[in-house]
Scaffold this motif. Structure first.
Motif, PDB file in Angstrom:
ATOM      1  N   CYS A   1       0.740  -1.483  -0.093  1.00  0.00           N
ATOM      2  CA  CYS A   1       0.324  -0.386  -0.207  1.00  0.00           C
ATOM      3  C   CYS A   1       0.850   0.811  -0.424  1.00  0.00           C
ATOM      4  O   CYS A   1       0.073   2.270  -0.022  1.00  0.00           O
ATOM      5  N   GLY A   2       2.110   1.411  -0.175  1.00  0.00           N
ATOM      6  CA  GLY A   2       2.912   2.021  -0.294  1.00  0.00           C
ATOM      7  C   GLY A   2       3.558   2.323   0.930  1.00  0.00           C
ATOM      8  O   GLY A   2       4.871   3.872   1.148  1.00  0.00           O
ATOM      9  N   PHE A   3       2.886   2.064   2.290  1.00  0.00           N
ATOM     10  CA  PHE A   3       4.136   2.572   3.257  1.00  0.00           C
ATOM     11  C   PHE A   3       5.537   1.910   3.371  1.00  0.00           C
ATOM     12  O   PHE A   3       5.800   0.765   2.951  1.00  0.00           O
ATOM     13  N   THR A   4       6.217   1.891   4.314  1.00  0.00           N
ATOM     14  CA  THR A   4       7.525   1.881   4.392  1.00  0.00           C
ATOM     15  C   THR A   4       8.032   1.448   6.286  1.00  0.00           C
ATOM     16  O   THR A   4       7.292   2.522   6.901  1.00  0.00           O
ATOM     17  N   ILE A   5       8.469   0.795   6.629  1.00  0.00           N
ATOM     18  CA  ILE A   5       8.315   0.755   7.823  1.00  0.00           C
ATOM     19  C   ILE A   5       9.683   1.493   8.107  1.00  0.00           C
ATOM     20  O   ILE A   5      11.041   2.183   8.270  1.00  0.00           O
ATOM     21  N   SER A   6       8.764   2.002  10.035  1.00  0.00           N
ATOM     22  CA  SER A   6       9.542   3.783  10.230  1.00  0.00           C
ATOM     23  C   SER A   6      10.726   3.108  11.449  1.00  0.00           C
ATOM     24  O   SER A   6      11.395   3.274  11.361  1.00  0.00           O
ATOM     25  N   HIS A   7      10.042   2.335  12.286  1.00  0.00           N
ATOM     26  CA  HIS A   7      10.558   2.151  13.483  1.00  0.00           C
ATOM     27  C   HIS A   7       9.957   1.077  14.380  1.00  0.00           C
ATOM     28  O   HIS A   7       8.759   0.835  14.003  1.00  0.00           O
ATOM     29  N   GLN A   8      10.471   0.234  15.834  1.00  0.00           N
ATOM     30  CA  GLN A   8       9.662  -0.120  16.335  1.00  0.00           C
ATOM     31  C   GLN A   8       9.070  -0.071  17.707  1.00  0.00           C
ATOM     32  O   GLN A   8      10.351   0.621  17.696  1.00  0.00           O
ATOM     33  N   ILE A   9       8.129  -0.606  18.575  1.00  0.00           N
ATOM     34  CA  ILE A   9       8.892   0.077  19.636  1.00  0.00           C
ATOM     35  C   ILE A   9       8.246  -1.588  20.877  1.00  0.00           C
ATOM     36  O   ILE A   9       7.566  -2.432  20.592  1.00  0.00           O
ATOM     37  N   ASP A  10       9.303  -1.372  20.757  1.00  0.00           N
ATOM     38  CA  ASP A  10       9.905  -2.690  21.789  1.00  0.00           C
ATOM     39  C   ASP A  10       8.835  -3.624  22.862  1.00  0.00           C
ATOM     40  O   ASP A  10       8.979  -2.490  23.762  1.00  0.00           O
ATOM     41  N   ASP A  11       8.424  -4.790  23.458  1.00  0.00           N
ATOM     42  CA  ASP A  11       7.757  -5.338  24.158  1.00  0.00           C
ATOM     43  C   ASP A  11       6.257  -4.501  23.875  1.00  0.00           C
ATOM     44  O   ASP A  11       5.301  -4.794  25.210  1.00  0.00           O
ATOM     45  N   PHE A  12       5.853  -3.837  23.274  1.00  0.00           N
ATOM     46  CA  PHE A  12       4.813  -3.201  23.178  1.00  0.00           C
ATOM     47  C   PHE A  12       3.437  -4.141  23.686  1.00  0.00           C
ATOM     48  O   PHE A  12       1.990  -4.241  23.994  1.00  0.00           O
ATOM     49  N   PHE A  13       2.806  -5.428  22.969  1.00  0.00           N
ATOM     50  CA  PHE A  13       2.014  -6.582  22.754  1.00  0.00           C
ATOM     51  C   PHE A  13       2.530  -6.944  24.434  1.00  0.00           C
ATOM     52  O   PHE A  13       1.228  -8.053  24.574  1.00  0.00           O
ATOM     53  N   ILE A  14       3.521  -7.289  24.880  1.00  0.00           N
ATOM     54  CA  ILE A  14       3.756  -8.029  26.161  1.00  0.00           C
ATOM     55  C   ILE A  14       3.015  -7.203  27.486  1.00  0.00           C
ATOM     56  O   ILE A  14       2.428  -7.438  28.504  1.00  0.00           O
ATOM     57  N   CYS A  15       3.369  -5.898  27.340  1.00  0.00           N
ATOM     58  CA  CYS A  15       3.543  -5.088  28.102  1.00  0.00           C
ATOM     59  C   CYS A  15       1.647  -4.222  28.404  1.00  0.00           C
ATOM     60  O   CYS A  15       1.270  -3.639  29.095  1.00  0.00           O
ATOM     61  N   HIS A  16       1.140  -4.163  27.013  1.00  0.00           N
ATOM     62  CA  HIS A  16      -0.187  -3.295  27.268  1.00  0.00           C
ATOM     63  C   HIS A  16      -1.466  -4.728  27.325  1.00  0.00           C
ATOM     64  O   HIS A  16      -2.621  -3.839  26.887  1.00  0.00           O
ATOM     65  N   TYR A  17      -0.990  -5.857  26.921  1.00  0.00           N
ATOM     66  CA  TYR A  17      -1.477  -7.262  26.628  1.00  0.00           C
ATOM     67  C   TYR A  17      -2.050  -7.924  27.926  1.00  0.00           C
ATOM     68  O   TYR A  17      -1.119  -7.965  28.158  1.00  0.00           O
ATOM     69  N   ASP A  18      -2.695  -8.132  28.449  1.00  0.00           N
ATOM     70  CA  ASP A  18      -3.125  -8.752  29.767  1.00  0.00           C
ATOM     71  C   ASP A  18      -2.505 -10.640  29.312  1.00  0.00           C
ATOM     72  O   ASP A  18      -1.704 -11.441  30.003  1.00  0.00           O
TER      73      ASP A  18
END
Length: 70
Positions: free
Chosen positions: A33-50
């Motif tokens: 769709c024309g997007f490029t990878i910008s950056h990563q947020i480490d451990d996001f799904f570990i820290c924000h979901y039970d």
């Protein structure tokens, strides 16, 4: 839907960001769709979901941020 949102905001903003899990499935879709990878947020799904979140048999850990500029 992605194309609609991009067209809608194209004249209102200069950059569109999208965040997705570190799974091999959505990243190629957004790149097509024309997007490029910008950056990563480490451990996001570990820290924000039970509970762990799995996609394609892989646990999501990091959030990948992709961007599209006009």
């Amino acid at each position: 839907m992605v194309q609609f949102v991009c067209v809608h905001y194209k004249n209102k903003r200069h950059t569109m960001l999208v965040g997705t899990g570190d799974s091999p499935f959505p990243i190629p879709f957004y790149q097509a769709c024309g997007f490029t990878i910008s950056h990563q947020i480490d451990d996001f799904f570990i820290c924000h979901y039970d509970q762990p979140i799995y996609e394609g048999g892989k646990q999501l850990i990091h959030m990948i941020i992709l961007k599209k500029r006009w």
